[in-house]
Write a protein that holds these residues in place. Sequence first.
Motif, PDB file in Angstrom:
ATOM      1  N   GLU A   1       8.365  -4.573   9.066  1.00  0.00           N
ATOM      2  CA  GLU A   1       8.007  -5.321  10.277  1.00  0.00           C
ATOM      3  C   GLU A   1       6.613  -4.959  10.753  1.00  0.00           C
ATOM      4  OE1 GLU A   1      12.133  -5.580  12.581  1.00  0.00           O
ATOM      5  OE2 GLU A   1      10.424  -5.827  13.919  1.00  0.00           O
ATOM      6  N   THR A   2       6.300  -3.679  10.687  1.00  0.00           N
ATOM      7  CA  THR A   2       4.962  -3.260  11.091  1.00  0.00           C
ATOM      8  C   THR A   2       3.911  -3.878  10.175  1.00  0.00           C
ATOM      9  OG1 THR A   2       5.924  -1.174  11.800  1.00  0.00           O
ATOM     10  CG2 THR A   2       3.532  -1.246  11.599  1.00  0.00           C
ATOM     11  N   LEU A   3       4.248  -4.026   8.907  1.00  0.00           N
ATOM     12  CA  LEU A   3       3.280  -4.577   7.962  1.00  0.00           C
ATOM     13  C   LEU A   3       3.161  -6.094   8.070  1.00  0.00           C
ATOM     14  CD1 LEU A   3       4.103  -2.527   4.736  1.00  0.00           C
ATOM     15  CD2 LEU A   3       2.145  -2.232   6.242  1.00  0.00           C
ATOM     16  N   TYR A   4       4.302  -6.779   8.242  1.00  0.00           N
ATOM     17  CA  TYR A   4       4.271  -8.244   8.111  1.00  0.00           C
ATOM     18  C   TYR A   4       4.942  -9.005   9.249  1.00  0.00           C
ATOM     19  CZ  TYR A   4       3.410  -7.049   3.201  1.00  0.00           C
ATOM     20  OH  TYR A   4       2.914  -6.545   2.046  1.00  0.00           O
ATOM     21  N   GLY A   5       5.569  -8.310  10.169  1.00  0.00           N
ATOM     22  CA  GLY A   5       6.334  -9.032  11.179  1.00  0.00           C
ATOM     23  C   GLY A   5       7.799  -9.091  10.794  1.00  0.00           C
TER      24      GLY A   5
ATOM     25  N   THR B   1      -3.518 -13.801  11.426  1.00  0.00           N
ATOM     26  CA  THR B   1      -3.724 -13.306  10.066  1.00  0.00           C
ATOM     27  C   THR B   1      -2.717 -13.861   9.058  1.00  0.00           C
ATOM     28  OG1 THR B   1      -4.783 -11.300  10.800  1.00  0.00           O
ATOM     29  CG2 THR B   1      -3.712 -11.216   8.666  1.00  0.00           C
ATOM     30  N   PHE B   2      -1.457 -14.013   9.506  1.00  0.00           N
ATOM     31  CA  PHE B   2      -0.437 -14.430   8.544  1.00  0.00           C
ATOM     32  C   PHE B   2      -0.282 -15.933   8.544  1.00  0.00           C
ATOM     33  CE2 PHE B   2       0.818 -10.130   9.914  1.00  0.00           C
ATOM     34  CZ  PHE B   2       0.637  -9.487   8.693  1.00  0.00           C
ATOM     35  N   GLY B   3      -0.180 -16.488   7.356  1.00  0.00           N
ATOM     36  CA  GLY B   3      -0.066 -17.927   7.232  1.00  0.00           C
ATOM     37  C   GLY B   3       1.338 -18.350   6.860  1.00  0.00           C
TER      38      GLY B   3
ATOM     39  N   ILE C   1      -1.233  -7.573   2.728  1.00  0.00           N
ATOM     40  CA  ILE C   1      -2.248  -8.265   3.536  1.00  0.00           C
ATOM     41  C   ILE C   1      -2.949  -7.270   4.451  1.00  0.00           C
ATOM     42  CG2 ILE C   1      -2.561 -10.075   5.246  1.00  0.00           C
ATOM     43  CD1 ILE C   1       0.159 -11.193   3.990  1.00  0.00           C
ATOM     44  N   GLY C   2      -4.261  -7.356   4.495  1.00  0.00           N
ATOM     45  CA  GLY C   2      -5.024  -6.441   5.343  1.00  0.00           C
ATOM     46  C   GLY C   2      -5.145  -5.057   4.743  1.00  0.00           C
ATOM     47  N   GLY C   3      -4.666  -4.901   3.532  1.00  0.00           N
ATOM     48  CA  GLY C   3      -4.715  -3.586   2.895  1.00  0.00           C
ATOM     49  C   GLY C   3      -5.339  -3.665   1.518  1.00  0.00           C
TER      50      GLY C   3
END
Lengths: 664, 589
Positions: B570-574, B146-148, B458-460
Motif C-alpha cells: 500500500e505504501t508503494l502503490y496504494g 503518479t499512478f495511471g 514506480i518511482g524507484g
Amino acid sequence: MSIVKFFVVVFVLLITFAGCGDSGSSDVVSRGFGGSDSANFGCDGTCPNEVLTSGEVERILRQAVAGAKILGVAATFAVLDRVGNVLAVYQMPGANATTTINGKIGAVGGLEGVTVPATLAAISKAGTGAYLSSQGNGFTSRTASQIVQENFNPGEMNQPGGPLFGVQFSQLICSDITVLNPLFTAGISTGSNLLSTGGRGPRPLPLGLSADPGGIPLYKLGDMVGGLGVELDGQYSLDREVFDFDDNIEERLALIASRGFEAPSERAGDSIFVVGKSFRYTDLSYDQVEVAEEPLPELNPAALTAVTLFTDGTIRSGTRFGDPASGITKTSRAGVPAAVLTDEAGNPRFPPRSGTPLAGGIELSAVEVDALLDSILFTSFRTRAQIRNPKNSPAQVSIFVVDTQGVVLGMVRSGDAPLFGIDVALQKARTAVFFSSTDAGDRLNEVRSRNGVGAFDDYVSLVRAFLGPDALTGTNAFSDRAGGNMSRPFFPDGINGRANGPFSHPFPGTSVAARTWSPFNTGLQLDLVFQRLVQPLGVPVNPPSSLPDSCTDSGVLGTRLRNGIQIFPGSVPVYRGKTLIGGIGISGDGVDQDDLIAFYGASRPGLDAIGRTGIGDPILGFNAPPEIRADNLQGPIENTRLRFVNCPESPFRDSSEQQVCGGL
Amino acid sequence: MRKRDIFSLMLALIVSNGALAEDPAPNVDPVEEPVEVLDLSAPVSRQRPGEDAPHFPAYVYESVPDINSSASDFVPVPDRWRQFYAGKWYDPYNQNVLKGDVPVFGSPGHEWFLETGVISETLLERLKIPVPVGVPSTNNSGTIDTFGNGNISVFVQQIIPTISLIRGNTVFMPPEIEFRFTPVFSFTNVEASETGIVRVDPARGTDRSEGDLSFLEAFADIHLANISERYDFISSRIGVQKFSSDFRGFIYNDQQPGVRLFGNWDNNMYQYNFAWFPRLEKQTNTFVNEFETRHEDVFVWNVYRQDLIVPGHQVQASIIYRDDQAGSHGDHYNDNGLLVRPAAIGDERAKNIRSTYFGLNGDGHIGRVNTTTAFYYVTGTETHNQIAGREQDISAFMFAQELSYDFDWLRLRGSLFWSSGDSDPDDGTAEGFDAIFDLPNFAGGDLSYWQRQNIPLIGGGEVFLVNLGSLIPNLRPGKEEGQSNFVNPGIRLYNLGVDVELTQEMKVISNASYLQFDDTATLEKVRQLGGIDREIGWDLSVGVLYRPFLNNNVQFRLGASSLVPGDGLETLYGDKTLYSVFSNMILEY
C-alpha cells in the motif's frame, strides 16, 4: 570410480572460481561514498546554524594551495557562505585567468564559446555547492550537471530531461530578488538593483548555477555553511558521461581543500534517490585524494583577488544563516518553522499584499495571499521530501505568490530549504503567470522586435504552429511543467531523436538551424535574458559601467519577468473562476513535490486543511478550471499532450494516501 | 466422436489458429506426395541373426497393409515396427512414422526415427498492475498524479513445431544420437491504458504488436557410452536446450545454447549433469532467444541420488557458477527503448557479476507425504551494485519447502519460500538472494499473481519489483535482459493450496499465499521513503485445468488471481486490489 574423482576435481575447480570472483573485473570500477562518515551529525534542518569564520576560510584556501602544489597546478578558488556572500577569491599565480563555456555537444549560439573570467566561474561553482545544499542534502556542481541535461540520467536515452532542466539560468546578477553588496559596486551604476552591506543575501551568482564539476558545499557540525569552487582547466563545462568515474582535477582539489568541512556522507547526493536514481556527489571520494599535510603553505596576499560586484580581495567571515543579518530570517507560519527574506532593518521584504488591481476588483487580496502562503507552507510541511535525508523529512521549499504583473505578493520559506529556490520559485511563479496571460504572444513578439544583443527566434509562431493559433492568448492555464515540456530539445521530453519543443533550440546534429541546444543555449529562456546576463560579465564591455534593472526587457515586460523565466516544474497559475489573477512558484524539493505543494496548496482541500474555508472558489480553490489547463493541449505528434502538474507517489508524511491531486 | 475425427478436428484448429497454412482444410490428405508402394507380392523375408540384412524397402507408411482392415488374420510385415501400424499420418496414437514409431531410414540396428510435433498455445489475459502515468506526456487530460490506469489486455499466440531425428532402439536402450530442432513462432499484442507502457516513446501509443521467430531447441544429443549392463550411460547434448538446474527451477531454468555432459551410474541410483551455457540475449516482449550473446556464462554441476533418506525420495546437490560480464560490453536497451543494462536504478553504473550457488534439493515422498525441498547459498561479487553505489560481496540464501498430502481426489499443499533480503544496502555485503534465470513451479507458479506479472517499481527506477515468472523481488529490469541484483528486499512466502480433481477431465488448483518482504531497507533507499512495512499482502488464485479428452492434445486453462495489498505494498502503490484473469488453450500434436 574415476568418474567420482573427476567430479571431485570439477567441484574443487568451481570453488576456486568462486573465490576468483573477488578479484573483480578491471574495467568496471567501484568506490566508496561521497562526503565523509565523520561529518555525520544527523542534522535534519533543525540543527543550529554555524558560521564559517575567516580563519576557516583561510584554512580552506591554504589546504587548496597545498593541494595545488601536490598536483603541480595553479588554480582559482572561491569560498562563499550559504547566502552567497563571497568570503574570498584566491587566484594562484599562473592560474588560467579565463575559462571558456563549452557544453561539449557541438552546440552553436548562446553562451557557447564565450570566454569569462575564471574568478566568476569559481564564484558560481562555490555558489552552486552552497545554494543547492542544506542540512538535509549535499549537492555539488556535478549534481547540477546531472540534472540540467536533455536526459536524466545524462546518457540514458529516452528518459525525460533533468529534473532541474534550466536551473542554470537563475541567481543572475540582473535578478530583482538577489541583493548586491555596495562595497563592491564602486563606479558602477546599479539602477534599482537591491543593495545591502554586511552579509545579507541572497547574493547573485555571476554565471548562474554551475554544472562544471569542482563546486562543493562546506559543512560544520552537520550544518551547511557555504561552498567552495575551483576553476583551473580553462573549460567551464559539464559532465556528459556520468556512468564512469572521472578523475577531475578541479574536483580533486575541491576535496583536498575541503577536508574538515566535508559533507556528511548520510546527506551527500549519492545517498539520495529520485525516481530511483541516486544523485552524483563527486566522482572521487575523500579516501582517494591526497591529504594536505601540515604545515600548510602561507597564502600569497597578492593572490587574494578583488572581483567587481563580489569581493574586494579580503577574507571575510560568513553570516549565520537564519539570522536577520543573513537577509533570511527564521520565523514561523501556520505553526510550521519558516523563514522570510528580510531587509536591513530586519523587516520582511515581502509582507502579504494585494495584487495589482484588476477589472471587477478580482485581484488577489492580502488576506487571500496570506491564506495561500499558510496553505502552501502547511502543505509543504506535510509533504514527504524527495531530495533530503533522513527519509520522511518534511519538504523544504521557497514559496512565492505573484500577481498578474509578476509583482511579489508574498513569500515564505521552510527553514532549511536550499537557497537556489528563492530566485527559482519566483521565476516559476512569474513564468506560469506570463504564459497564461492574454497578451503573452504579443509581448514576446514585441520583445523580439526590440531585441538588441543576441538572437531571438520567432517563438510565438513556433508555439502556435505547435499547439494551435490560440497559444499564448490566455485561453489556457500554463504551469511551468507545461512550459517546460515545450522547452526541451526533444518533444516528447527525453525521447531522443524527436524534434525540439517550440521554446527550445534543436538538438545539435538534428537540424541545420543556425543555433542549437545545449545547457548554455536553451532557447527562449536564455534569449529573454541573454543581453542582461552577459552585460555585467565583461562581455562584451569590460568592466561594466552599469547594471540592468531587470533580466528581461522591462520596456516591454515591465515587472512581469524581472528575473527571467524558468522551465522546470513547480508552479501553477492562480485563477478566480476562469480569470487569471496570479501565480504560485515553488522550488527546493523534488519537482513532483514542488508541483504538489503549489497545486495542492492552492486547492480547496489545501486551504481547508488550515481552516481557510471561506477563501477561494468553493471547489477549485485558486486552481485553474480543469478544462483550460494545459494538459488539454495536444502536441503536433499523435498521442502527445502537455502536462499540467504531476503529483508524486506517497506524497504525504502524515497519511498513506496516494493520488491526492486527481479531481482537484 | 471417434478418436480419428477428433484428431482431424484438432489439427484443423491448429492450422486455422496459426500462420502455418493459409487455407484451413479439415481433411488434409498427403496423397499427392509420391508414394513408393511395397510390392506385397514379393516374398518378404524376415531378419535372422547372423544373416545379412535383406533389402529394406523405404519406410513409407502407406506401403504397409492396414491390419485392421485386412481380410486375413496373418499378414506378413518386414519388421517389428510395423506390426501395429494403422497408417494414418495424423494419428499419433497408433504406430506413426511422424511420431518415431517407424524408422524412416537406416539399416537394421541403426534405424533412424523421425519424431515431430506441434504445439499451439493461445493466451488471452486481462490484468491490472500498478503503472505510472507518462512523465513526458499522458494519454488523457486531467492525469496529474503518479499512478495511471493499469488495465492491460494481452494476447499471445505461440506455434511451436518440433522435429527430432533419432537413431537407436529408443524403447530398449538409450538412443545413440538425436538431432532436435524446435522453432517457435511467437506473436504478442498488448493493449495498455497509458502511454509509455508498451513503448517508452508516448507518441507510439498504448498498443504494441510484435511477432518473433526463434528457437527453443536446436541440439544434438550424442550417446557416448553405456557403462553397465543395465544401460547406465554417459551422454552429451550440444546446442540450444532446455535445462532446469533443480526440481522446481529456482536458479536456472532456460533454453540456451550449451554443452552438457550427463549420465547415470549404479543402476540409475545416481544421475549427474555437467553443463556450460553461454547464454543468449532475449527478446524483450516475446522472451525468445535472440542470435546475440548475453555475455553471461553459466556452469552447472549436479548429482542426484535416488532413495536417499527413504525410498522414493531423491536428493540433488549442485554447484552453479555464473560469470556475467555484460557490464564490460556497453549499454543495452530493450526493444521498447529502456536502458536495462546497467539497470536504470541507483547510480546506473555498469557491473559484472561472478556468483556461485551451492544447493541441496530434495524431491519425492516420505510415506504418503509428498515433499520438495530446496536450499541455496550464494556467494561471489558484484563489481558495482547500482543501488549500493559500490562493489558488493554476495552472501545470500534461499529456502523452499513444499509438503502435500493426497486424500483421494483432493490434494492439500503447504509451502514456504524464503529468499534473504539485504538489511543494509550500504554495507558492501549484498544479502539479497537472486537467481540467474528462475522459472519456479512453486506456490501456484504462473497461476499466482505475484509470479505471473511484471510489477514495475514506480518511482524507484526503471525496474520491476518482481519479474514475470519469478518469486524474488529482485528489482531487475526484466529477468530476460536485466542482470541479477543481490541488493534487494527478499521475500517470505507462506502458501496453502488445494488441488481438486473434480472429474477425470477437470482439475481445480487453488492457492492462498501470504507474502512479506524479508527486509525493506533496499526499497526505502530507492524510493527515498521511510517506514515501508514488510507486508506485501495476500496472493489468492484459482485455476482450472480442463482436458476434455483425457490427454494433453487439447487443454484449456482458466486462471484468476489477485493480490490484495498489505501495508508495505500500500505504501508503494496504494490500496487497490490487483488482479489478473486469463484463459489459455493448448493444442498439441
